[in-house]
Design a protein around this motif. Structure first.
Motif, short mmCIF file in Angstrom:
data_model
loop_
_atom_site.label_atom_id
_atom_site.label_comp_id
_atom_site.label_asym_id
_atom_site.label_seq_id
_atom_site.Cartn_x
_atom_site.Cartn_y
_atom_site.Cartn_z
N SER A 226 0.82 -1.21 0.00
CA SER A 226 0.00 0.00 0.00
C SER A 226 0.86 1.26 0.00
CB SER A 226 -0.91 0.01 1.22
OG SER A 226 -0.15 0.14 2.41
N PRO A 227 0.37 2.33 -0.63
CA PRO A 227 1.12 3.60 -0.64
C PRO A 227 1.45 4.11 0.75
CG PRO A 227 -0.68 3.66 -2.23
CD PRO A 227 -0.86 2.41 -1.43
N ILE A 228 0.54 3.91 1.71
CA ILE A 228 0.79 4.37 3.08
C ILE A 228 2.02 3.68 3.66
CG2 ILE A 228 -0.11 4.42 5.44
CD1 ILE A 228 -2.91 4.64 4.28
N LEU A 229 2.07 2.36 3.53
CA LEU A 229 3.19 1.61 4.09
C LEU A 229 4.49 1.90 3.34
CD1 LEU A 229 4.01 -0.35 6.25
CD2 LEU A 229 3.38 -2.24 4.76
N GLN A 230 4.40 2.05 2.04
CA GLN A 230 5.60 2.37 1.26
C GLN A 230 6.17 3.71 1.67
OE1 GLN A 230 6.83 -0.06 -0.08
NE2 GLN A 230 5.92 -0.75 -2.01
N GLN A 231 5.28 4.66 1.94
CA GLN A 231 5.74 5.98 2.38
C GLN A 231 6.43 5.89 3.73
OE1 GLN A 231 2.69 8.88 3.45
NE2 GLN A 231 3.85 10.48 2.38
N LEU A 232 5.88 5.09 4.64
CA LEU A 232 6.50 4.91 5.95
C LEU A 232 7.88 4.28 5.81
CD1 LEU A 232 3.45 3.56 8.02
CD2 LEU A 232 4.48 5.84 8.15
N ARG A 233 8.00 3.29 4.94
CA ARG A 233 9.31 2.64 4.74
C ARG A 233 10.35 3.63 4.22
NH1 ARG A 233 6.17 -2.16 1.96
NH2 ARG A 233 5.89 -3.60 3.73
N TRP A 234 9.95 4.46 3.26
CA TRP A 234 10.89 5.42 2.70
C TRP A 234 11.34 6.43 3.75
CZ3 TRP A 234 14.14 5.19 -0.97
CH2 TRP A 234 13.89 4.41 -2.11
N LYS A 235 10.44 6.83 4.62
CA LYS A 235 10.82 7.76 5.68
C LYS A 235 11.85 7.12 6.61
CE LYS A 235 6.79 10.79 5.88
NZ LYS A 235 5.70 11.34 6.71
N HIS A 236 11.69 5.82 6.87
CA HIS A 236 12.67 5.10 7.69
C HIS A 236 14.01 5.03 6.96
CE1 HIS A 236 10.82 3.11 11.33
NE2 HIS A 236 9.84 3.84 10.85
N ILE A 237 13.97 4.70 5.69
CA ILE A 237 15.20 4.60 4.90
C ILE A 237 15.94 5.93 4.86
CG2 ILE A 237 16.09 4.26 2.54
CD1 ILE A 237 13.85 2.15 2.18
N LEU A 238 15.19 7.03 4.80
CA LEU A 238 15.79 8.36 4.73
C LEU A 238 16.13 8.95 6.10
CD1 LEU A 238 13.52 9.87 1.92
CD2 LEU A 238 15.88 9.04 1.70
N GLY A 239 16.00 8.13 7.15
CA GLY A 239 16.36 8.58 8.48
C GLY A 239 15.36 9.53 9.11
N GLN A 240 14.10 9.43 8.69
CA GLN A 240 13.08 10.35 9.19
C GLN A 240 12.03 9.65 10.06
OE1 GLN A 240 11.38 12.19 5.72
NE2 GLN A 240 13.33 13.04 5.02
N LYS A 241 12.39 8.52 10.63
CA LYS A 241 11.39 7.75 11.37
C LYS A 241 10.87 8.48 12.60
CE LYS A 241 14.80 5.00 13.94
NZ LYS A 241 15.35 3.64 14.09
#
Length: 267
Positions: A226-241
């Protein structure tokens, strides 16, 4: 002691038709690993054995585990669990001895716990079952697991012994710069489905405050991608968790599944 005592979410068993729907969908998606517990006591579920049997019937190569406090692992239940071919039973134990354990788990019996685990070990060995026993020692405020004592106490019964920190202890650990930038593997390696069918973003979200869908409305793969989960993953990858709702207040300062393996049983 149990976190669910202070939980505000509805305390209920999952409807078995919903459970079968999830497993049928998981089969289509080639999912074969399942943990049948989420901040509750699975041995209280009236459909536990039926649920394990259903998974094994639909997905023969599945790996099924559960976490339990071990207090109602009676000989009858142990036999049924082993005959269902559950792969792993992890038993959570706080304290190093009878006094510490019963002070933390008020109303519980150390002697009954030891008797239950001993019976489970004996039945596995006698019947040549493949089920593995794990002992999880939880470090809580003022009571840390003595590793050598734990091995002496539980080593003869278990295949693996490991320790974990409670949320209260993790909250006191200073977060390193490295961990601030490290993605949490929960978003990449597991899906938590609550009794209602809601899917939370994280196994540490006890209340299910952050949900990205329901298995009644979407397939597992649709939810996973889902777009929501993909967005959360990218924020984690970019150090924005730490900018994400719930992740910003997460108490874990390390891998949320961090554990220290102490020993493996020698047959």
């Amino acid at each position: 002691m149990c976190g669910k005592d202070n939980s505000i979410r509805v305390k209920e068993h999952m409807d078995f038709e919903l459970f079968k729907h999830i497993i049928d969908d998981a089969k289509k998606s080639n999912i074969n690993a399942f943990q049948l517990s989420y901040y509750g006591e699975p041995t209280l579920c009236p459909n536990l054995i039926e649920a394990i049997n259903y998974i094994k019937e639909q997905i023969p190569n599945s790996f099924i585990s559960m976490n339990t406090n071990g207090l109602i692992l009676t000989p009858k239940l142990n036999k049924n669990l082993l005959n269902s071919h559950i792969d792993s039973i992890v038993i959570s134990i706080e304290g190093n001895n009878k006094e510490e354990y019963e002070a933390i788990r008020v109303g519980s019996s150390w002697n009954i716990l030891r008797k239950n685990i001993s019976n489970l070990r004996e039945m596995i060995d006698r019947g040549n079952y493949s089920t593995k026993i794990g002992i999880m020692g939880l470090n809580v405020d003022n009571v840390y697991i003595d590793q050598e004592l734990y091995i002496d106490t539980w080593g003869e019964y278990s295949d693996t012994i490991f320790t974990r920190n409670s949320r209260q202890i993790e909250a006191k650990i200073e977060e390193s710069i490295f961990h601030k930038l490290l993605p949490c593997r929960s978003l990449f390696g597991q899906m938590v489905i609550m009794t209602s069918g809601d899917v939370t973003q994280c196994g540490n979200d006890w209340e299910g405050k952050v949900s990205y869908g329901n298995v009644k409305d979407s397939t597992i793969l649709e939810l996973w991608n889902s777009p929501i989960l993909q967005q959360l993953r990218w924020k984690h990858i970019l150090g924005q968790k730490r900018k994400i709702n719930y992740c910003d207040t997460c108490t874990y300062k390390a891998d949320p599944f961090r554990k220290s393996n102490l020993t493996k049983r020698v047959s």
